[in-house]
Design a protein around this motif. Structure first.
Motif, short mmCIF file in Angstrom:
data_model
loop_
_atom_site.label_atom_id
_atom_site.label_comp_id
_atom_site.label_asym_id
_atom_site.label_seq_id
_atom_site.Cartn_x
_atom_site.Cartn_y
_atom_site.Cartn_z
N HIS A 41 0.83 -1.21 0.00
CA HIS A 41 0.00 0.00 0.00
C HIS A 41 0.86 1.26 0.00
O HIS A 41 0.83 2.04 0.96
CB HIS A 41 -0.90 0.04 1.25
CG HIS A 41 -1.74 -1.17 1.45
ND1 HIS A 41 -2.56 -1.69 0.49
CD2 HIS A 41 -1.92 -1.97 2.54
CE1 HIS A 41 -3.19 -2.76 0.96
NE2 HIS A 41 -2.81 -2.95 2.19
N PRO A 42 1.67 1.46 -1.04
CA PRO A 42 2.59 2.61 -1.02
C PRO A 42 1.87 3.95 -0.86
O PRO A 42 2.43 4.89 -0.31
CB PRO A 42 3.30 2.52 -2.38
CG PRO A 42 2.43 1.66 -3.24
CD PRO A 42 1.75 0.71 -2.31
N GLY A 43 0.64 4.03 -1.33
CA GLY A 43 -0.08 5.30 -1.26
C GLY A 43 -0.28 5.77 0.17
O GLY A 43 0.14 6.85 0.56
N ILE A 44 -0.90 4.90 0.99
CA ILE A 44 -1.20 5.34 2.35
C ILE A 44 0.06 5.38 3.21
O ILE A 44 0.17 6.22 4.10
CB ILE A 44 -2.28 4.46 3.05
CG1 ILE A 44 -1.98 2.98 2.90
CG2 ILE A 44 -3.64 4.79 2.49
CD1 ILE A 44 -2.91 2.11 3.74
N VAL A 45 0.99 4.48 2.96
CA VAL A 45 2.21 4.49 3.77
C VAL A 45 2.96 5.80 3.56
O VAL A 45 3.42 6.44 4.50
CB VAL A 45 3.10 3.27 3.47
CG1 VAL A 45 4.47 3.41 4.11
CG2 VAL A 45 2.40 2.00 3.95
N ASN A 46 3.04 6.23 2.32
CA ASN A 46 3.73 7.48 2.08
C ASN A 46 3.00 8.67 2.67
O ASN A 46 3.61 9.60 3.20
CB ASN A 46 3.94 7.70 0.58
CG ASN A 46 4.73 8.95 0.34
OD1 ASN A 46 4.17 10.03 0.40
ND2 ASN A 46 6.03 8.82 0.14
N SER A 47 1.66 8.65 2.58
CA SER A 47 0.89 9.74 3.19
C SER A 47 1.24 9.83 4.67
O SER A 47 1.46 10.91 5.22
CB SER A 47 -0.61 9.48 3.05
OG SER A 47 -1.00 9.65 1.72
N TRP A 48 1.28 8.67 5.31
CA TRP A 48 1.63 8.66 6.73
C TRP A 48 3.06 9.15 6.96
O TRP A 48 3.31 9.93 7.88
CB TRP A 48 1.45 7.24 7.30
CG TRP A 48 2.03 7.10 8.67
CD1 TRP A 48 1.47 7.55 9.84
CD2 TRP A 48 3.28 6.53 9.02
NE1 TRP A 48 2.30 7.28 10.89
CE2 TRP A 48 3.43 6.65 10.43
CE3 TRP A 48 4.30 5.92 8.28
CZ2 TRP A 48 4.55 6.19 11.11
CZ3 TRP A 48 5.42 5.44 8.96
CH2 TRP A 48 5.55 5.58 10.35
N GLN A 49 3.98 8.70 6.11
CA GLN A 49 5.39 9.04 6.32
C GLN A 49 5.65 10.55 6.29
O GLN A 49 6.56 11.04 6.94
CB GLN A 49 6.27 8.36 5.26
CG GLN A 49 6.65 6.94 5.67
CD GLN A 49 7.31 6.16 4.55
OE1 GLN A 49 7.04 6.44 3.37
NE2 GLN A 49 8.12 5.19 4.89
N SER A 50 4.84 11.25 5.52
CA SER A 50 5.06 12.70 5.49
C SER A 50 4.14 13.41 6.48
O SER A 50 4.06 14.63 6.48
CB SER A 50 4.84 13.22 4.07
OG SER A 50 3.52 12.93 3.67
N SER A 51 3.46 12.64 7.31
CA SER A 51 2.53 13.26 8.26
C SER A 51 3.22 13.57 9.58
O SER A 51 4.30 13.05 9.89
CB SER A 51 1.35 12.31 8.53
OG SER A 51 1.74 11.31 9.46
N ARG A 52 2.59 14.41 10.35
CA ARG A 52 3.07 14.76 11.68
C ARG A 52 3.14 13.52 12.58
O ARG A 52 4.04 13.38 13.41
CB ARG A 52 2.11 15.79 12.27
CG ARG A 52 2.60 16.47 13.51
CD ARG A 52 1.63 17.58 13.88
NE ARG A 52 1.83 17.98 15.26
CZ ARG A 52 2.69 18.92 15.66
NH1 ARG A 52 3.41 19.55 14.76
NH2 ARG A 52 2.82 19.22 16.93
N HIS A 53 2.18 12.61 12.41
CA HIS A 53 2.19 11.37 13.21
C HIS A 53 3.50 10.60 13.07
O HIS A 53 3.97 9.99 14.02
CB HIS A 53 1.02 10.47 12.79
CG HIS A 53 -0.27 10.80 13.47
ND1 HIS A 53 -1.47 10.24 13.11
CD2 HIS A 53 -0.55 11.65 14.49
CE1 HIS A 53 -2.44 10.72 13.88
NE2 HIS A 53 -1.90 11.59 14.72
N ALA A 54 4.07 10.61 11.87
CA ALA A 54 5.29 9.84 11.63
C ALA A 54 6.53 10.56 12.13
O ALA A 54 7.60 9.97 12.28
CB ALA A 54 5.44 9.55 10.14
N LEU A 55 6.38 11.85 12.37
CA LEU A 55 7.57 12.67 12.63
C LEU A 55 7.69 13.08 14.09
O LEU A 55 8.65 13.73 14.48
CB LEU A 55 7.51 13.94 11.76
CG LEU A 55 7.46 13.69 10.25
CD1 LEU A 55 7.14 14.99 9.52
CD2 LEU A 55 8.78 13.12 9.75
N MET A 56 6.72 12.69 14.91
CA MET A 56 6.68 13.22 16.27
C MET A 56 6.09 12.20 17.23
O MET A 56 5.18 11.45 16.87
CB MET A 56 5.77 14.45 16.25
CG MET A 56 6.10 15.40 17.34
SD MET A 56 5.05 16.84 17.16
CE MET A 56 6.10 18.08 17.87
#
Lengths: 492, 492, 492
Positions: A41-56
């Motif tokens: 699911h590269p679409g949703i995984v990437n969306s998450w990766q650039s999200s605040r949830h992934a960064l903090m």
């Protein structure tokens, strides 16, 4: 690897808060998820990766200044591990609470993340949303006997029965795709299905009736209601996206609630369309004049706004109605906002489950008082005043309340014709929504009067106030209804 | 000169592939074109100058890695000179083949560049497109006797004849501007015209009937069909533009095929609207999650997609129907996709040139089998899976196929009323499209049932599934048709 | 302070012309305004701060090269102080002229800045605009007895009177919010109100009837007409915004004048949507091919255009009709453009205040001659030619003029049916707009014929030429009107 570096650079350039990214480790469980799902699911995984949830981490999010803080649960740090908020962190929360929890590669996870999961960090937002009419959107429609007659007269299966069109009860799939697409479905686990997966062979998954759905009033598998992803789109959950009007358009494009169209054609919408590429939709708090220079839906109805000195203009609220004196959406007349988000309790003077009676009277016991209306009007006008002076706002507002009156009066005229039709036995009032004159009458209040009111509410008018489902069609439809009646009278 | 340098800088900054620009010399012939036309037509010349065609030779384009290659004709290098693809390169190709070839300043050039010209480099795309229903859009409409009755009942000249409205045959200009604007016109050279030009004095030009036109099924002056510029807008021919939904909107905004509106109001459309300024629409192949995080029309229906590891998810295809199990556009019912792009050969069981009969039966001989439908469904779902798991996709798809059934059933109810009207001599079935009840009936299948299906196909619903030309209007229109019938019955 | 520096940096990066900013001192008066209003109204203050008005003095603006000059009054330098054009500079101009001038913290200022204020610098634009139909939009509607009957049949209060719907005169608030929202209201000072302000205690302000309003034909408190802010949105007054189609959408989204929708679905609109983020909307003159590669509304109708060699293609004009041979908006037929912007003087051969009679004849005395039409057509085609050759433009234009003819012919057919209805006493022609058949008839010319013509004018068609309020609905509506008549004939 090179791609990842490049992407990181892009993120650094675009997202200042990514400076915090180094602090947010990814949990082992989430790493395991990503091992397979990053490719599947590269679409949703990437969306998450650039999200605040992934960064903090929740802990880092709690540490920011109060006005800028997005995590409102003081226990978030204790509730959650000190890692980025990844797949596993949400999908394994509160496993006992979810009827769809299943064993997946050694983890107890659930498919449908609910507001009660989100509340682990975002307590205040979930609590506020629960006070919102939208949080009850499923039951408010599903448990209202009169609305159900309307629903079935629209989405039921039309059949010819003795020279009449009878609507046979709609099927579940249609209900889920029609009204309940926005209102939310009621989810239920109906079994388990084993699928042969490419990567891991046979795996068992829960089968969920009512799924997929992201409606605002969804009944979840842990008994909670609502779906945060209705507006905070998976899997970026971006505040920037929720603040843009495209999100609201998903359910409010019309002609019953044509607010996106009205906004797009308004002065505010023009400024947004022309300028928003230079605005910043991410900051919390959101500074009027600095981050943006014209309101979006969120700016007026939900967001925490400050002026350029940092003074709070509006508090953030997920209980949208705390700034709304009137419910413009006519059922069948516009009326003071309901006191409770649960509208199934309302009865008008004729005993119908409606906030107004057919003669236009308000079911006042269930609706907010004139004082509360005045307080709410005053509150939302604080946002107007960040660009407009009092004389502007006052002039605008008095026209708006006049329009509520005049459109209710026009609806009354249409309803008087309809009542004559019923009394004359030209239509059967038992189902007030399924015959031709009744459908003409519905247009008056459901589309035309609403369109005029929303056009008025959002700046004054333009085509939606007159030619585009507005007063032109309102007047035409009333005349059509009368013409229909007069023809039947002649033939009597 | 300074402007040109500045522009070059901009191009370098914006378009990484311009590194190749130094290789692409401009031919002498094209230079001569530019000498005059750069000033006469600065708009198109500049579009071309910033295009890939201006920056790269066919030979260089052939040399790139296979997945990234945009030139699919292995003979392109031999077919074309080793220069940038400029004005002369296309407009002087195959001069004998084009009826509009004329002498212009020493060159034999033609006005209308056709797919058979484009195929010199883009062979596979042209061949694939020929298998597409759209490639036959002219003949499929023009050579279908029943559709022609429908066409003339819409665009013919309305006249009052013995208390009825008679539609007199439409003129060519109207045809070219109405249906054939999208379907494509039939071009023909009708003469030569001498014009006194500012720069070069008197010059002769061909006069072309049916011109201008960029419809997908245009009949060209070399006998080929189609127009690549319908989607690959002149003179940039940009893949980035074709991948954005605005291109599809040109012909598909509704209410017959309201897919652009449906998309704009969908979750996918919301993500696109909010995020696409940060996406990259140029790369071939197109990487899900990296280049974009939500599909556009092209992503689901045409583009070569890879995952972040470079694995192919979908092959590029210009034969759009290879991923489409159903034709949703109701004629008069939705039905399995036609086997052949040439639909003029279809006959239903009643001998009508329609893929379904009026009772809803499929003309199965001409339509794909259930097995082929299943294979196509499975193929397009591979794209869904880049963001959604199987339970999501399965839930969505079963609702979608249910909606095909229920909307066909509603169309059948409407058609049964219509047949009663015909049998009762309240309307004349010889032309089934020109009287008032027939036009009400047309709304049911042409607008309302289609809108509901397209809303379903593209995510589930929202307003287009219910209030915006959807089930609300579907139910109302059927009830109106029945009301009309009952009134005539009373007067009989 | 840091924020201001940061903002300055952003401005420097985004707006090259800000190099001039250092020259533009802010007046003491404007500084005093900003002391309070920067905090009270951060939205508009910031819009102004990033505007050209804040960054440049009238004297500096006068000194630029003629083609690039935006200040057309040679006396601007003498008329205005050598400071940035701030709050006080406009709101204290010509105090004696404005009925709403009031004392505010030691200054005589007025609320409503008018074109006669703007003209202090922008003389030519204001003078040109006065020759525009829009400048008379208030009177052209308000002083036309027949249009007033139409207005009241749409926005009047519908009441049941002896089995008929009677429209009682609309109230002022409704008028201001409906038709006059775009046409402009008539402003009048009706008194003074004292308000207790947070910052300065009790202050007196004028009370203005008809306020707020930004309609193009507003009657101002200095007797002037028009509102520059209709298009040049307060308080940035940005030329870039006025050049984007979103501005025109505020009043022209349909279905009477659906030009924004038509544009969005056109090839031009597709190019704009895809590419405009890379275009430059600020330069004067505006270079075709360099600053933009497809026209917006402004490019065809108003802007000063040059080719890439700097040659003028079109002069700037705020008198939009100097490039318009036809008035497409049917009243009730499309017709040659009126000679004078004051259309209240027009009388057709039957003495009605209409540019055409009900039989389709033109009130030629009041309309431009065929020669003038040809000259205007030739003028606007100069813009077409920046991207299209003569054969394209000619083909397009002949279809367009054919469509004017065919839609007028269809309107005539509808009007003949309507006249039969009147003659047969099935409706009362005294008010030709308030009964059901009359409202069906209005749809024909006000929505459907107009939509077809605007679709034609802006590229040829697509859905707006056929299915989206176009020929499909045109034909259906005529047939409906005839069906209504025939039913009454049977019952006679």
């Amino acid at each position: 690897m090179k791609t990842m570096q490049c992407m990181a650079l892009v993120i650094l350039l675009l997202a200042p808060f990514s400076a915090l990214a180094e602090d947010a480790a990814i949990s082992e469980a989430t790493s395991e998820c990503l091992d397979c799902h990053a490719t599947i699911h590269p679409g949703i995984v990437n969306s998450w990766q650039s999200s605040r949830h992934a960064l903090m981490t929740p802990q880092a999010a709690l540490a920011v200044d109060e006005l800028a803080r997005k995590v409102s649960n003081p226990d978030a740090g204790a509730n959650m591990p000190n890692v980025a908020v990844g797949c596993a962190e949400c999908h394994t929360l509160r496993p006992q609470a979810h009827a769809d929890t299943f064993e997946h590669n050694g983890y107890d996870l659930h498919v449908v993340v609910s507001p009660d999961d989100c509340k682990t960090c975002h307590l205040q937002e979930v609590d506020q949303f629960a006070g919102n009419l939208m949080a009850k959107a499923f039951a408010n429609l599903d448990q209202n006997s009169l609305y159900q007659i309307l629903v079935e007269s629209i989405i039921g299966h039309p059949q010819i029965k003795q020279h009449k069109i009878e609507f046979q009860k709609s099927d579940e799939a249609t209900r889920a795709e029609a009204c309940y697409y926005c209102h939310g479905t009621k989810l239920a686990v109906t079994g388990t299905q084993v699928r042969d997966t490419e990567i891991a062979g046979e795996l068992a998954f829960p089968v969920i009736a009512g799924w997929p759905n992201q409606g605002v009033g969804r009944i979840n598998l842990d008994g909670s209601t609502g779906s945060c992803t209705a507006c905070h789109t998976r899997h970026a959950f971006s505040i920037a996206m929720a603040r843009k009007p495209y999100t609201c358009q998903e359910c409010h494009v019309g002609p019953d609630v044509p607010v996106y169209k009205v906004y797009a054609a308004s002065k505010h919408g023009n400024i947004f369309a022309t300028k928003h590429a230079q605005w910043d939709f991410k900051p919390v708090p959101w500074t009027v004049g600095q981050d943006f220079t014209a309101p979006t839906c969120a700016a007026c109805h939900m967001s925490l706004l400050v002026d350029t000195d940092g003074n709070v203009i509006q508090k953030r609220s997920h209980q949208i109605n705390d700034r709304l004196p009137w419910r413009l959406f006519g059922l069948i007349y516009a009326h003071p906002y309901p006191r409770s988000p649960d509208t199934t309790i309302i009865r008008n003077k004729d005993g119908q489950p409606l906030p107004t009676d057919f003669a236009g009277g308000f079911a006042e016991t269930y609706l907010i008082s004139p004082e509360e209306r005045a307080a709410r009007a005053s509150l939302i006008q604080q946002t107007c005043h960040t660009c407009h002076d009092s004389s502007w706002t006052k002039g605008f507002w008095s026209r708006f309340e006049n329009t509520i009156e005049t459109t209710n009066a026009a609806t009354l005229t249409a309803t008087q014709i309809m009542q004559t039709i019923w009394k004359s036995n030209f239509a059967d009032p038992d189902n007030p929504f399924d015959e031709y004159p009744e459908k003409v009458w519905s247009n008056v209040w459901l589309f035309n009067a609403n369109t005029v009111r929303f056009a008025s509410a959002m700046g004054g008018g333009g085509d939606y106030g007159v030619f585009a489902d507005g007063r032109y069609q309102l007047s035409k439809t009333i005349v059509e209804l009368n013409d229909w009646l007069e023809m039947r009278r002649r033939l009597k």
